[in-house]
Design a protein around this motif. Sequence first.
Motif, PDB file in Angstrom:
ATOM      1  N   HIS A 203      -7.192   5.544  17.034  1.00 52.65           N
ATOM      2  CA  HIS A 203      -6.008   5.272  16.152  1.00 52.65           C
ATOM      3  C   HIS A 203      -5.947   3.915  15.653  1.00 52.65           C
ATOM      4  O   HIS A 203      -5.490   3.935  14.269  1.00 52.65           O
ATOM      5  CB  HIS A 203      -4.834   5.359  17.481  1.00 52.65           C
ATOM      6  N   THR A 204      -6.561   2.839  16.201  1.00 51.40           N
ATOM      7  CA  THR A 204      -6.698   1.641  15.357  1.00 51.40           C
ATOM      8  C   THR A 204      -7.381   1.622  14.269  1.00 51.40           C
ATOM      9  O   THR A 204      -7.203   1.317  13.295  1.00 51.40           O
ATOM     10  CB  THR A 204      -7.221   0.584  16.242  1.00 51.40           C
ATOM     11  N   VAL A 205      -8.776   2.382  14.423  1.00 55.71           N
ATOM     12  CA  VAL A 205      -9.469   2.538  13.418  1.00 55.71           C
ATOM     13  C   VAL A 205      -9.111   3.505  12.360  1.00 55.71           C
ATOM     14  O   VAL A 205      -8.995   2.953  10.943  1.00 55.71           O
ATOM     15  CB  VAL A 205     -10.752   3.233  13.667  1.00 55.71           C
ATOM     16  N   MET A 206      -8.236   4.349  12.338  1.00 59.33           N
ATOM     17  CA  MET A 206      -7.914   5.368  11.549  1.00 59.33           C
ATOM     18  C   MET A 206      -6.703   5.146  10.807  1.00 59.33           C
ATOM     19  O   MET A 206      -6.417   5.378   9.710  1.00 59.33           O
ATOM     20  CB  MET A 206      -7.651   6.949  12.302  1.00 59.33           C
ATOM     21  N   PHE A 207      -5.621   4.435  11.501  1.00 59.58           N
ATOM     22  CA  PHE A 207      -4.140   4.167  10.942  1.00 59.58           C
ATOM     23  C   PHE A 207      -4.250   2.702  10.616  1.00 59.58           C
ATOM     24  O   PHE A 207      -3.074   2.389  10.431  1.00 59.58           O
ATOM     25  CB  PHE A 207      -3.373   4.700  11.643  1.00 59.58           C
ATOM     26  N   SER A 208      -5.127   1.944  10.674  1.00 59.52           N
ATOM     27  CA  SER A 208      -4.970   0.529  10.446  1.00 59.52           C
ATOM     28  C   SER A 208      -4.652   0.385   8.835  1.00 59.52           C
ATOM     29  O   SER A 208      -5.433   1.084   8.077  1.00 59.52           O
ATOM     30  CB  SER A 208      -6.237  -0.343  10.810  1.00 59.52           C
ATOM     31  N   PRO A 209      -4.201  -0.617   8.214  1.00 64.51           N
ATOM     32  CA  PRO A 209      -4.074  -0.997   6.971  1.00 64.51           C
ATOM     33  C   PRO A 209      -5.319  -0.927   6.252  1.00 64.51           C
ATOM     34  O   PRO A 209      -6.324  -1.582   6.661  1.00 64.51           O
ATOM     35  CB  PRO A 209      -3.169  -2.349   6.655  1.00 64.51           C
ATOM     36  N   GLY A 210      -5.464  -0.557   5.149  1.00 61.85           N
ATOM     37  CA  GLY A 210      -6.560  -0.580   4.152  1.00 61.85           C
ATOM     38  C   GLY A 210      -6.349  -0.061   2.711  1.00 61.85           C
ATOM     39  O   GLY A 210      -5.611  -0.316   2.175  1.00 61.85           O
ATOM     40  N   ALA A 211      -7.689   0.059   2.336  1.00 63.83           N
ATOM     41  CA  ALA A 211      -7.364   0.757   0.668  1.00 63.83           C
ATOM     42  C   ALA A 211      -6.512   1.905   0.603  1.00 63.83           C
ATOM     43  O   ALA A 211      -6.648   2.686   1.403  1.00 63.83           O
ATOM     44  CB  ALA A 211      -8.723   0.962   0.270  1.00 63.83           C
ATOM     45  N   PRO A 212      -5.644   1.965  -0.351  1.00 69.62           N
ATOM     46  CA  PRO A 212      -4.798   2.900  -0.405  1.00 69.62           C
ATOM     47  C   PRO A 212      -5.429   4.357  -0.531  1.00 69.62           C
ATOM     48  O   PRO A 212      -6.647   4.577  -1.351  1.00 69.62           O
ATOM     49  CB  PRO A 212      -3.881   2.733  -1.808  1.00 69.62           C
ATOM     50  N   CYS A 213      -4.796   5.382   0.161  1.00 66.98           N
ATOM     51  CA  CYS A 213      -5.562   6.604   0.050  1.00 66.98           C
ATOM     52  C   CYS A 213      -4.922   7.407  -1.135  1.00 66.98           C
ATOM     53  O   CYS A 213      -4.250   6.845  -2.052  1.00 66.98           O
ATOM     54  CB  CYS A 213      -4.669   7.693   1.163  1.00 66.98           C
ATOM     55  N   PRO A 214      -5.614   8.487  -1.737  1.00 67.07           N
ATOM     56  CA  PRO A 214      -5.375   9.089  -2.933  1.00 67.07           C
ATOM     57  C   PRO A 214      -3.808   9.607  -3.088  1.00 67.07           C
ATOM     58  O   PRO A 214      -3.351   9.873  -2.070  1.00 67.07           O
ATOM     59  CB  PRO A 214      -6.326  10.262  -2.884  1.00 67.07           C
ATOM     60  N   LYS A 215      -3.586   9.498  -4.423  1.00 62.62           N
ATOM     61  CA  LYS A 215      -1.833   9.502  -4.373  1.00 62.62           C
ATOM     62  C   LYS A 215      -1.537  10.880  -3.972  1.00 62.62           C
ATOM     63  O   LYS A 215      -0.281  11.008  -3.426  1.00 62.62           O
ATOM     64  CB  LYS A 215      -1.597   9.110  -5.856  1.00 62.62           C
ATOM     65  N   GLU A 216      -2.535  11.831  -4.317  1.00 64.53           N
ATOM     66  CA  GLU A 216      -1.854  13.337  -4.068  1.00 64.53           C
ATOM     67  C   GLU A 216      -2.049  13.256  -2.508  1.00 64.53           C
ATOM     68  O   GLU A 216      -1.265  14.445  -2.037  1.00 64.53           O
ATOM     69  CB  GLU A 216      -2.645  14.147  -4.572  1.00 64.53           C
ATOM     70  N   PHE A 217      -2.273  12.594  -1.669  1.00 62.00           N
ATOM     71  CA  PHE A 217      -2.330  12.595  -0.182  1.00 62.00           C
ATOM     72  C   PHE A 217      -1.300  11.944   0.561  1.00 62.00           C
ATOM     73  O   PHE A 217      -0.945  11.958   1.744  1.00 62.00           O
ATOM     74  CB  PHE A 217      -3.805  12.037   0.478  1.00 62.00           C
ATOM     75  N   PHE A 220       1.466  13.281   3.332  1.00 62.54           N
ATOM     76  CA  PHE A 220       0.937  13.814   4.386  1.00 62.54           C
ATOM     77  C   PHE A 220      -0.184  13.070   5.206  1.00 62.54           C
ATOM     78  O   PHE A 220      -0.384  13.427   6.580  1.00 62.54           O
ATOM     79  CB  PHE A 220       0.872  15.049   4.378  1.00 62.54           C
ATOM     80  N   TYR A 221      -0.885  12.213   4.399  1.00 62.74           N
ATOM     81  CA  TYR A 221      -2.187  11.670   5.041  1.00 62.74           C
ATOM     82  C   TYR A 221      -2.068  10.126   5.153  1.00 62.74           C
ATOM     83  O   TYR A 221      -1.606   9.373   4.158  1.00 62.74           O
ATOM     84  CB  TYR A 221      -3.123  11.664   4.262  1.00 62.74           C
ATOM     85  N   PHE A 222      -2.233   9.370   6.242  1.00 62.94           N
ATOM     86  CA  PHE A 222      -1.728   8.149   6.645  1.00 62.94           C
ATOM     87  C   PHE A 222      -2.793   7.308   7.149  1.00 62.94           C
ATOM     88  O   PHE A 222      -2.698   6.043   7.558  1.00 62.94           O
ATOM     89  CB  PHE A 222      -0.893   8.252   8.050  1.00 62.94           C
ATOM     90  N   ALA A 223      -4.224   7.729   6.806  1.00 68.13           N
ATOM     91  CA  ALA A 223      -5.368   6.856   6.897  1.00 68.13           C
ATOM     92  C   ALA A 223      -5.310   6.123   5.436  1.00 68.13           C
ATOM     93  O   ALA A 223      -5.175   6.453   4.539  1.00 68.13           O
ATOM     94  CB  ALA A 223      -6.549   7.605   7.327  1.00 68.13           C
ATOM     95  N   PRO A 224      -6.332   4.907   5.544  1.00 73.82           N
ATOM     96  CA  PRO A 224      -6.792   4.261   4.129  1.00 73.82           C
ATOM     97  C   PRO A 224      -7.660   5.298   3.581  1.00 73.82           C
ATOM     98  O   PRO A 224      -8.182   6.240   4.133  1.00 73.82           O
ATOM     99  CB  PRO A 224      -7.707   3.145   4.877  1.00 73.82           C
ATOM    100  N   GLY A 225      -7.787   5.055   2.225  1.00 73.04           N
ATOM    101  CA  GLY A 225      -8.512   5.858   1.494  1.00 73.04           C
ATOM    102  C   GLY A 225     -10.088   5.809   1.652  1.00 73.04           C
ATOM    103  O   GLY A 225     -10.685   6.532   1.383  1.00 73.04           O
ATOM    104  N   GLU A 226     -10.578   4.610   2.401  1.00 71.58           N
ATOM    105  CA  GLU A 226     -11.787   4.160   2.638  1.00 71.58           C
ATOM    106  C   GLU A 226     -11.955   3.535   3.788  1.00 71.58           C
ATOM    107  O   GLU A 226     -11.293   2.557   4.068  1.00 71.58           O
ATOM    108  CB  GLU A 226     -12.482   3.538   1.551  1.00 71.58           C
TER     109      GLU A 226
END
Length: 438
Positions: A203-217, A220-226
């Motif tokens: 959960h820490t790896v997947m949902f920590s702040p990071g590069a923004p995800c693609p706008k179309e996601f 519904f998509y809460f993980a960083p873009g990379e």
Amino acid sequence: MAVVRYDMEIKLFSVYLFIVAGRFIYEWLYENLKPALPSLSEVERTLANSSEPVKEGKFRFSELSEFLNVNNLIRKVFIAEDGTRIVQKFVYDLTSDQIIGCVPPFADNGVPIMNSFPASAAALIATHFEKGIPSSTAYAIMVQPAQYGAPSFCLSMFGSNNRFTTEHVFKGWHYIYDELSKLGIECLGFAADGDPKVLNAMHTVMFSPGAPCPKEFKDFYFAPGELKFSVMQDYIHTVNKFRNRLSPSHYLPLGKYSASQSHLIILMDTMSKEQHGLTPAVMAKDKMNFNASMKICSERVTSLMEEHVPGSEGTVEYLNVMRCVMEAGLNKSLSPLEVIFKIWYATFFFRYWKNWLISNPKFTLDNFVSRNLYMCVEIIAHSIICLILKSRTQNSKECLLIHLFSSQICESIFRLLRSMTSTESTVINFSMEHASEI
């Protein structure tokens, strides 16, 4: 009786037979076929001399690199970790002059410290026996090359009492990733079952702040873009959690319907086994019975239930969602878009169901699937998107081998170890020393 000397071909055949059949079957064959087969001690000596044994707590990075080179395997890998119970026993290891079987302490980088229990003096040995914590679990870290038909590799194995923390797991992953990178090996991600500490690290790896995800996601998509690496929950363990939740002790309302084990019982009582393929064993409390999980969520079971069991709509939809998760992870014939559709259908179903329960004062989240199962499905769904995005940006088809990304490679080595103990046992009948030798 004359001493029988065996050539290397017979010895290697006996080693293979010992590994495949197990200790007990080999001993039975030896007693009935001797002197055609070498003794068990001779087989164990041959096995020990043919390869370097896994030393407890040692991370075999250089050996992994050589393994990939010798077998001409791709230098992109998935890592999996899991544990199995063993006999708690302290043993003296002559080759390392160490006491094996104590739980090793963890270093700041999240991995166990090797050679923490020297046996160089009687006082030291006495201290280890008095204060050492016996290992109750053999914890394996396995490597799966991202290639069809590639054999797995044991990176490390050590004793544990399952008292490690989420921080240990998180730091250990980064240590492994960095060490593999130094050798030119790309770690695509880490997989495990639903252990709460590992799940929290994911959960820490997947949902920590990071590069923004693609706008179309973004809706519904809460993980960083990379991500530096992906994380994945084991599909088989996740599917089994669906079946385990479908028990008489849990009421699972779905709108005006409910998901209930009773609908499966009614189906078995009213229809013949030839039609549905179910037996009372699918209702047993065996949490690891994946075969039972596959049977209850099969299309023929849900079709028959929908047609012949009135009021079973909730159970049918619950089993359909269960089948979606199973097929997304294990059906090799699905295209990436089909995989995304199935796993995100299950994810959106869970989110909608959870919000409906929260908004309904008559129910609580006790009427929902377990938090562990909910988080497993969310992590699998987000990880699959991460892997497909990486496949696109790096033009790497290896990221799409999703069925290889699980902790089943750990289960494979555990099944081998269990084959050398009594039947129907989940506890390996030997200590940490013998587990690492095999």
